[in-house]
Structures are given as C-alpha cells and as structure tokens.
Design a protein around this motif. Sequence first.
Motif, PDB file in Angstrom:
ATOM      1  N   ALA A 102      34.550  13.242 -10.285  1.00 34.75           N
ATOM      2  CA  ALA A 102      34.943  12.110  -9.438  1.00 34.75           C
ATOM      3  C   ALA A 102      36.373  12.265  -8.934  1.00 34.75           C
ATOM      4  CB  ALA A 102      34.787  10.800 -10.203  1.00 34.75           C
ATOM      5  N   LEU A 130      30.209   4.682 -10.014  1.00 38.39           N
ATOM      6  CA  LEU A 130      30.950   5.403  -8.988  1.00 38.39           C
ATOM      7  C   LEU A 130      30.941   4.560  -7.722  1.00 38.39           C
ATOM      8  CD1 LEU A 130      29.279   8.825  -9.750  1.00 38.39           C
ATOM      9  CD2 LEU A 130      31.729   8.380 -10.006  1.00 38.39           C
ATOM     10  N   VAL A 149      28.416  11.969  -6.625  1.00 34.26           N
ATOM     11  CA  VAL A 149      29.751  11.734  -6.079  1.00 34.26           C
ATOM     12  C   VAL A 149      29.735  11.923  -4.566  1.00 34.26           C
ATOM     13  CG1 VAL A 149      32.130  12.592  -6.032  1.00 34.26           C
ATOM     14  CG2 VAL A 149      30.950  12.312  -8.230  1.00 34.26           C
TER      15      VAL A 149
END
Length: 260
Positions: free
Chosen positions: A52, A76, A25
């Motif tokens: 996230a 992501l 992340v």
Amino acid sequence: MNRQDVMMHYRPQERPFVDRTIDLVARVDQRQAPVLTDFLDPRQLKIVEAIAHTASEVSLFRSGGHELAERQRALLVPSYWVPETDEFELSFLRFSTIGDHGKLKHGDYLGALVGLGLKRSKLGDLAVHDQGCDLVTTKEIADYIRLSLSQVGRSAVQVQEIQGEQFVAPQVEYQEKEFTVMSLRVDAVAGEAFGLSRSKVVDPIKSGKLQLNWQVIDSPATAVEEGDVMSLRGHGRAKVLAIIGQSRKGRTILKIGKYL
C-alpha cells in the motif's frame, strides 16, 4: 510498480497473496473506491502495508475489533477517504457454555467453527474466558454462526451477539521455561521450546511446518531474536520472552513462553 521486482522480496509460498494484494491496491488506486479484506495475520498485514505504501493515492486502515487484535481486517481506501468504524463490517459473538464438561480451549472453539465449513480468514481473534469465549467475525457470517453452532467439544453452547465494547480481549498466558542453546538458530531454539530433539525439528522446518513471526521459514539456520513468535504445526506456539545473556560455558540463556 514492477510486479516482478516486488515478488523477489517474498518467499514463493507468499507470492500468490502478494500478487492478489498488488491487484487490490491497483483497483483502489484506479477506481478510487475502498476495498475490505478478510482477517489477516500479522505477517499478511505487513505485506499489505508494504505494498500500500508504494501507491501514493492509497491509504491503509486496519481493525480487529479491539486494541491489541492479532488478526485484523485491512481497509484500503483512496487517500482522501476517512473511514467509519462500521466500514470494517465486524460482528462480536459470545459463546456461553451450558453444563460442566471441563474448560474448553481455544482450539476447541476454533475446531467447532471450522467444522461449520467456515474459513479461518472469516474469523478474527478468539478470546477464551471463564464464562466461555468471545469471537470477532465478519458481519456476513455472524447470523450463520449464531444459528448453527450449538456444541463445542462435549459442551452445549449458547451463542449471542454482543457489542464491541463488551468483547473480552484475549489474555495471553504462557508456560515459561529457561534453557541454554549453543546458538540462536531457529532449529536449536524451537527444539528446546517444543521439547523435541534437534534432529526431529529440522525436517519439519525444511518442509515448511514452522512459522517465525507468521512467516514460513524453511532454513534451520535462521536466527531468532527477542520478541519473536514461533509456531510449529502440531506442537503449538512459543514466544522468545528474553535473551538473558551468556552462561559460563558460553551458551546463550533464553526465556521462552509457550502459549497455553
């Protein structure tokens, strides 16, 4: 994000995955470039989603190739990114059996694939049907599977690539069973669900062999709720289909579905 504060919310065996997810992340946030994971189970997906959400500039998308996919890849991306379907890099394969050596099961196909040296994280859902089995996998290994897998159990198989819309979604089948328990402790429910005495289920739980909703549970006193999925290593998987009510003797009546 304080890494140590985040870690406190997870069990020790989950923390290496949590640590890697925090790094992923952060990489997306810093580099403003997407990151695609391997296939994750529902518990891992929940962890990725939770982490996230702590980064305002990172968005999470997921896909397992079909609407009800259990195992999915997480993508992501920077918050402004709108991903295309092909960014999940999924391939779809169909295994067709040749000859009649009895119906193959999910475990037969999975065992053959793992026998090729493949990691489970590279394999999505397996859907066994009358003509054979469909598989969602990562694009990078699809050709290797297609060229290398020729036998599952005693049956010869033919492997071909199919389109996503041709994938036959898994049909979940249960062997249903009703019983009563004194309490909704996981040791009591798992013992009845898997046909084990309570004394024989406690040690496996304490040694980390039971998962509740894809999370390792090591406390026999953990409470079970309707809809929960349990898996006990070597004994399969079962779902709490319904908590029906109380018996005249004050015991809780449950309906369990053991996955076939």
